[in-house]
Design an enzyme around this catalytic site. Structure first.
Site, PDB file in Angstrom:
ATOM      1  N   ASP A  48       2.293 -46.287 -62.711  1.00 31.40           N
ATOM      2  CA  ASP A  48       3.109 -46.502 -61.373  1.00 31.40           C
ATOM      3  C   ASP A  48       2.119 -46.175 -60.273  1.00 31.40           C
ATOM      4  O   ASP A  48       1.437 -45.443 -60.202  1.00 31.40           O
ATOM      5  CB  ASP A  48       4.365 -45.429 -61.242  1.00 31.40           C
ATOM      6  CG  ASP A  48       5.174 -45.618 -60.166  1.00 31.40           C
ATOM      7  OD1 ASP A  48       5.787 -46.612 -60.074  1.00 31.40           O
ATOM      8  OD2 ASP A  48       4.952 -45.119 -58.994  1.00 31.40           O
TER       9      ASP A  48
ATOM     10  N   GLU B 196      -8.878 -42.979 -77.965  1.00 31.25           N
ATOM     11  CA  GLU B 196      -8.761 -42.077 -79.083  1.00 31.25           C
ATOM     12  C   GLU B 196      -7.178 -42.376 -79.943  1.00 31.25           C
ATOM     13  O   GLU B 196      -7.346 -42.076 -81.169  1.00 31.25           O
ATOM     14  CB  GLU B 196      -8.437 -40.805 -78.672  1.00 31.25           C
ATOM     15  CG  GLU B 196      -9.587 -39.898 -78.173  1.00 31.25           C
ATOM     16  CD  GLU B 196      -9.264 -38.391 -77.428  1.00 31.25           C
ATOM     17  OE1 GLU B 196      -8.498 -37.842 -78.011  1.00 31.25           O
ATOM     18  OE2 GLU B 196     -10.022 -38.201 -76.612  1.00 31.25           O
TER      19      GLU B 196
HETATM   20  C1  NOJ Z   1       7.097 -48.521 -58.136  1.00 30.03           C
HETATM   21  C2  NOJ Z   1       7.998 -48.273 -58.973  1.00 30.03           C
HETATM   22  O1  NOJ Z   1       8.388 -49.535 -59.795  1.00 30.03           O
HETATM   23  C3  NOJ Z   1       9.231 -48.095 -58.072  1.00 30.03           C
HETATM   24  O2  NOJ Z   1      10.683 -48.491 -58.630  1.00 30.03           O
HETATM   25  C4  NOJ Z   1       9.171 -46.837 -57.264  1.00 30.03           C
HETATM   26  O3  NOJ Z   1      10.239 -46.856 -56.274  1.00 30.03           O
HETATM   27  C5  NOJ Z   1       7.924 -46.651 -56.611  1.00 30.03           C
HETATM   28  N1  NOJ Z   1       6.760 -47.332 -57.492  1.00 30.03           N
HETATM   29  C6  NOJ Z   1       7.542 -45.135 -56.327  1.00 30.03           C
HETATM   30  O4  NOJ Z   1       7.230 -44.660 -57.487  1.00 30.03           O
END
Ligand code: NOJ
Length: 534
Positions: free
Chosen positions: A209, A251
């Protein structure tokens, strides 16, 4: 149930079709209105029959759900609303039996304010080692009443929140998502451990993310428009993090897909160097309007930017953050921009669906891997959520201007005649389902050879059978204005008509698949795509 798919090569991720499950809205096994792992386990056969290779789960960890689970309180626990760790392990094993690999979602930029580290940091006070894992700072102004810097948030509004002892902490998203300090060795160690924890449990990959936001300017200097480098987007130091992550993934034979939103192609490709991430989402393609020239340019630049690092492209039309494809393609502006989302945008769903069907064949014919977001295979439109049911912080932080992302997160319809369309057993789902969704239900579409679901199934089956599809080269062919036509290997051609008029079908030996019925006169109608054997 379909037979398990034969295992692909070790490089399965170079041309995989990966299905995104948003667990809260996929299937509700315990009938409380919220999707869960028990629900996913009962519906895994849908994914096997669809013919995808892997399933990416958006965060399923313990979370107060302020940002739909992207506010993680404990990476080693499943949220009780979703189930238990034991169930997750069973799910991973059952998926493997069906030939489906599992990808989990790691959110390294921030944690929940309920995470043990943040609670300890608040309790320990200014100057403590516990606070050093986050970005705590005194405020500016005579009494420290002003935020420490002027950084803009990823979700409109401020990036700093003041705690009772007077210090402020940084959060690029909501105040409930404090940013971690990636210059701190504990932060690196902990995430490496979390990666191992999930790889040990048999997951095949990790989605990262906000992958370009982790490292921050050490002095947290002010953001000024045009300042280079940006104080928190895409700092060079971040690559060091991913090099050490890659060694861990290697790994276990695990793979990464990064959420990297960067306009600069060369900077984007740096994340995909051979000792860093295997893949990253192609958001330029997702945001590209339904326009032949722009699509062609985006496809070309995608392939060109991936080539030097030998990484496969990914092709994405939607996910849990953006407007659903059939809706987007049915609007005047067919591109996607977070800042442009508004309530009440006029939409022609019939047109959007026709284009989405054509886009599905285009996307699945391109070289690389493809992501499908749950409900995309059903042609679900973006739902209008009544104001008093909206949950997404993006809506609230925009002061109500942005409708937010709930419209693409509505629980799936499985059975046309059942309560909550078979999503659960009766309790009102956490987001309301539109009254006219019976027609999108999986059971209705199963019975209809002309449905979006049937189209996806056939396309995925062909994609698996045709060695020309997936990884490899693409050659553009001469075509009338407004038509995209390219060949994959010697004998397979994909043509998409984005002009307003029918065009002659390119010469061919057989039609393998068309996104809509083809007329008898040998033409390809507008907003239609076709796969031809040449
Ligand atoms: C991207 C994620 O896809 C989204 O849903 C989220 O709100 C933000 N990152 C923050 O983690």
């Amino acid at each position: 149930m379909a037979a398990p798919h034969p295992p692909r090569t070790d490089d399965w991720w170079r041309d995989a079709v990966i299905y995104q499950v948003y667990p809260r809205s996929f299937a509700d096994g315990d009938g409380d209105g919220t999707g869960d792992l028990a629900g996913v386990r009962t519906r895994l056969s849908h994914l096997a029959e669809l013919g995808v290779d892997a399933v990416w789960f958006t965060p399923w960890y313990a979370s107060p759900m302020v940002d739909g689970g992207y506010d993680v309180a404990d990476y080693r626990a499943i949220d009780p609303a979703f189930g238990t760790l034991d169930e997750a392990e069973k799910l991973i094993a059952e998926a493997a039996e069906l030939g489906l690999r599992v990808i989990v979602d790691i959110v390294p930029n921030h944690v929940s304010d309920q995470h043990a580290w943040f609670r300890e940091a608040l309790a320990a006070g200014p100057g403590s080692p516990e606070r050093a894992r986050f970005h705590f700072r005194p405020g500016r102004g005579e009494h420290g009443e002003l935020p420490p810097n002027d950084w803009p948030s990823q979700f409109s509004g401020t990036t700093w929140t003041r705690v009772p002892d007077g210090e402020w902490y940084l959060h690029l998203f909501t105040p409930e998502q404090p940013d971690l300090n990636w210059a701190h060795p504990d932060v690196r160690r902990e995430h490496e451990d979390v990666l191992r924890f999930w790889f040990e449990r048999g997951v095949a990959g990790v989605r990262i993310d906000s992958a370009a936001l982790l490292t921050k300017d050490p002095e947290l200097r002010d953001f000024t428009e045009g300042v280079d480098p940006h104080p928190y987007v895409d700092l060079d130091e971040i690559h060091d993090v991913y090099r050490s992550w890659r060694a861990i993934a290697d790994e276990y034979g695990g793979v990464f897909v990064g959420e990297v939103w960067l306009p600069d192609a060369e900077r984007f490709a740096r994340y995909l160097r051979p000792d860093e991430l295997h893949t990253a989402f192609n958001f330029n393609f997702l945001a590209c309007p339904w326009d032949p020239e722009r699509l062609r340019r985006t496809i070309d630049s995608t392939l060109a930017e991936h080539a030097p690092v030998h990484a496969p492209a990914t092709w994405v039309l939607c996910n849990h953050d953006v407007t659903r494809t059939v809706t987007r393609y049915g609007r005047e502006d067919t591109g996607f921009d977070f800042a442009a989302k508004r309530f009440g945008t006029p939409t022609d769903l019939e047109l959007g669906t026709r284009r989405a069907r054509a886009a599905a064949l285009l996307t699945l014919a391109l070289p690389g891997s493809v992501y499908l977001y749950q409900g995309e295979e059903l042609g679900l439109p973006e739902a209008d959520i009544p104001l008093d049911r909206i949950q997404d912080p993006m809506h609230f932080r925009s002061e109500g201007v942005d409708p937010g992302r709930d419209g693409c997160r509505v629980p799936l319809p499985w059975e046309a005649e059942a309560p909550s369309y078979g999503f659960g057993t009766g309790t009102e789902p956490w987001l309301p389902q539109p009254a006219d969704w019976a027609r999108y239900a999986v059971d209705r579409q199963n019975a209809d050879p002309g449905s979006m679901l049937s189209l996806y199934r056939t396309a995925l089956e062909l994609r698996r059978a045709e060695s020309a599809l997936g990884d490899g080269a693409l050659s553009w062919l001469p075509s009338p204005e407004g038509v995209l036509a390219f060949s994959r290997a010697e004998d397979l051609l994909c043509a998409v008509n984005l002009s307003g008029d029918p065009v002659p079908l390119p010469p061919h030996a057989a039609v393998l698949l068309a996104s809509d019925e083809l007329p008898a006169d040998g033409t390809l109608p507008p907003d239609t795509a076709v796969w031809l054997r040449t």
